[in-house]
Design an enzyme around this catalytic site. Sequence first.
Site, mmCIF file in Angstrom:
data_model
loop_
_atom_site.group_PDB
_atom_site.id
_atom_site.type_symbol
_atom_site.label_atom_id
_atom_site.label_comp_id
_atom_site.label_asym_id
_atom_site.label_seq_id
_atom_site.Cartn_x
_atom_site.Cartn_y
_atom_site.Cartn_z
ATOM 1 N N LEU A 45 39.027 -64.108 -48.486
ATOM 2 C CA LEU A 45 40.257 -64.727 -47.991
ATOM 3 C C LEU A 45 41.483 -64.080 -48.628
ATOM 4 O O LEU A 45 41.561 -63.920 -49.853
ATOM 5 C CB LEU A 45 40.231 -66.225 -48.308
ATOM 6 C CG LEU A 45 41.326 -67.084 -47.703
ATOM 7 C CD1 LEU A 45 41.201 -67.133 -46.184
ATOM 8 C CD2 LEU A 45 41.259 -68.506 -48.272
ATOM 9 N N SER A 111 33.247 -63.629 -51.509
ATOM 10 C CA SER A 111 33.898 -64.901 -51.224
ATOM 11 C C SER A 111 33.682 -65.301 -49.753
ATOM 12 O O SER A 111 32.551 -65.353 -49.284
ATOM 13 C CB SER A 111 35.386 -64.818 -51.599
ATOM 14 O OG SER A 111 35.985 -66.087 -51.670
ATOM 15 N N GLN A 112 34.754 -65.564 -49.010
ATOM 16 C CA GLN A 112 34.624 -65.934 -47.604
ATOM 17 C C GLN A 112 33.833 -64.873 -46.832
ATOM 18 O O GLN A 112 33.099 -65.181 -45.885
ATOM 19 C CB GLN A 112 36.006 -66.116 -46.991
ATOM 20 C CG GLN A 112 36.001 -66.430 -45.500
ATOM 21 C CD GLN A 112 37.394 -66.673 -44.953
ATOM 22 O OE1 GLN A 112 37.959 -67.754 -45.106
ATOM 23 N NE2 GLN A 112 37.981 -65.663 -44.328
ATOM 24 N N ASP A 228 34.192 -69.724 -62.278
ATOM 25 C CA ASP A 228 34.814 -69.117 -61.091
ATOM 26 C C ASP A 228 36.198 -69.703 -60.824
ATOM 27 O O ASP A 228 37.155 -68.984 -60.560
ATOM 28 C CB ASP A 228 33.900 -69.340 -59.884
ATOM 29 C CG ASP A 228 34.448 -68.728 -58.620
ATOM 30 O OD1 ASP A 228 34.094 -67.578 -58.320
ATOM 31 O OD2 ASP A 228 35.236 -69.400 -57.922
ATOM 32 N N HIS A 283 37.339 -66.141 -60.359
ATOM 33 C CA HIS A 283 37.032 -65.766 -58.979
ATOM 34 C C HIS A 283 37.568 -64.389 -58.594
ATOM 35 O O HIS A 283 36.883 -63.635 -57.894
ATOM 36 C CB HIS A 283 37.592 -66.817 -58.017
ATOM 37 C CG HIS A 283 37.137 -66.626 -56.608
ATOM 38 N ND1 HIS A 283 35.831 -66.811 -56.213
ATOM 39 C CD2 HIS A 283 37.809 -66.244 -55.490
ATOM 40 C CE1 HIS A 283 35.703 -66.570 -54.931
ATOM 41 N NE2 HIS A 283 36.893 -66.212 -54.461
#
Length: 302
Positions: A45, A111-112, A228, A283
């Site tokens: 993202l 991630s996404q 994270d 993250h």
Amino acid sequence: MLGSWGPRLPSLGVVFLLPLLPLLLPAAPESPKVPYKPIIIVHGLFDSSATFRHLLQYINETHPGTLVTVLDLFDGGESLRPLWEQVQGFREAVAPIMEQSPHGVHLLCYSQGGLICRALLSVMDEHNVDTFISLSSPQMGQYGDTDYLKWLFPTSMRSNLYRICYSPWGQEFSICNYWHDPHHSDLYLNASSFLALINGERDHPNATVWRKNFLRVKRVVLIGGPDDGVITPWQSSFFGFYDANETVLEMEEQQVYLRDSFGLKTLFARGAIVRCPTPGIPHTAWHSNLSLYEACIEPWLS
């Protein structure tokens, strides 16, 4: 004449030539080296291909000559587009790479992007993915207040975000496609146009085919950790998630695993799931941490 009845000894010249025979004979041909499999990287993202410069450097140092493609699609704000739209775009981009890679490819998805890649594994009938590396990805969904959410929905908290995300309007945002409110499971199952489908939590006509496609992958590497700070709960990176009391149930306790709804239990039984929990990494640092790369990513890039 007695010598004619005994064993014939080699001449002196032959004796001297024996040690040289290996040099005189033609060398056996070397078996051709199989090149490293191409690596396809999918960002998360609000990211872009520039995010992965450190990762590209690490791969080049440990696996020189590897074809690495960081897909430059749906960058920045475009990453909020509905996930099925993104899946289609990434599908069109990865298909030619797979067709040109007879030995298979690796998917490294952050991630996404890890959800996008899992959807690709489901919808692509003839994919040839060897290893799918899911790098801090909310595989079982997201349920937490983060800076991303506060920026996108400034007047909503996680307790009431379901009112937006589980509406037709909300499902036009990628974040809402994997928003997983454990206190409103019925709404999630009925409204989720993405996560509930790829998880096989809701019946749909493609469920059997998608499961078969997903099981074509040879290995799934799951990476995440307790520090994270974005993925909530962080165990979602390993297919764990909250129950209705916000107690985290691990992957083996999840219904999608117990029912083997999309192939997770089958992969586990095959020994094809690798878990690499790593503390101390926020993250935004997963793709730039060298120690993490050496321990959890590099071993699977053959």
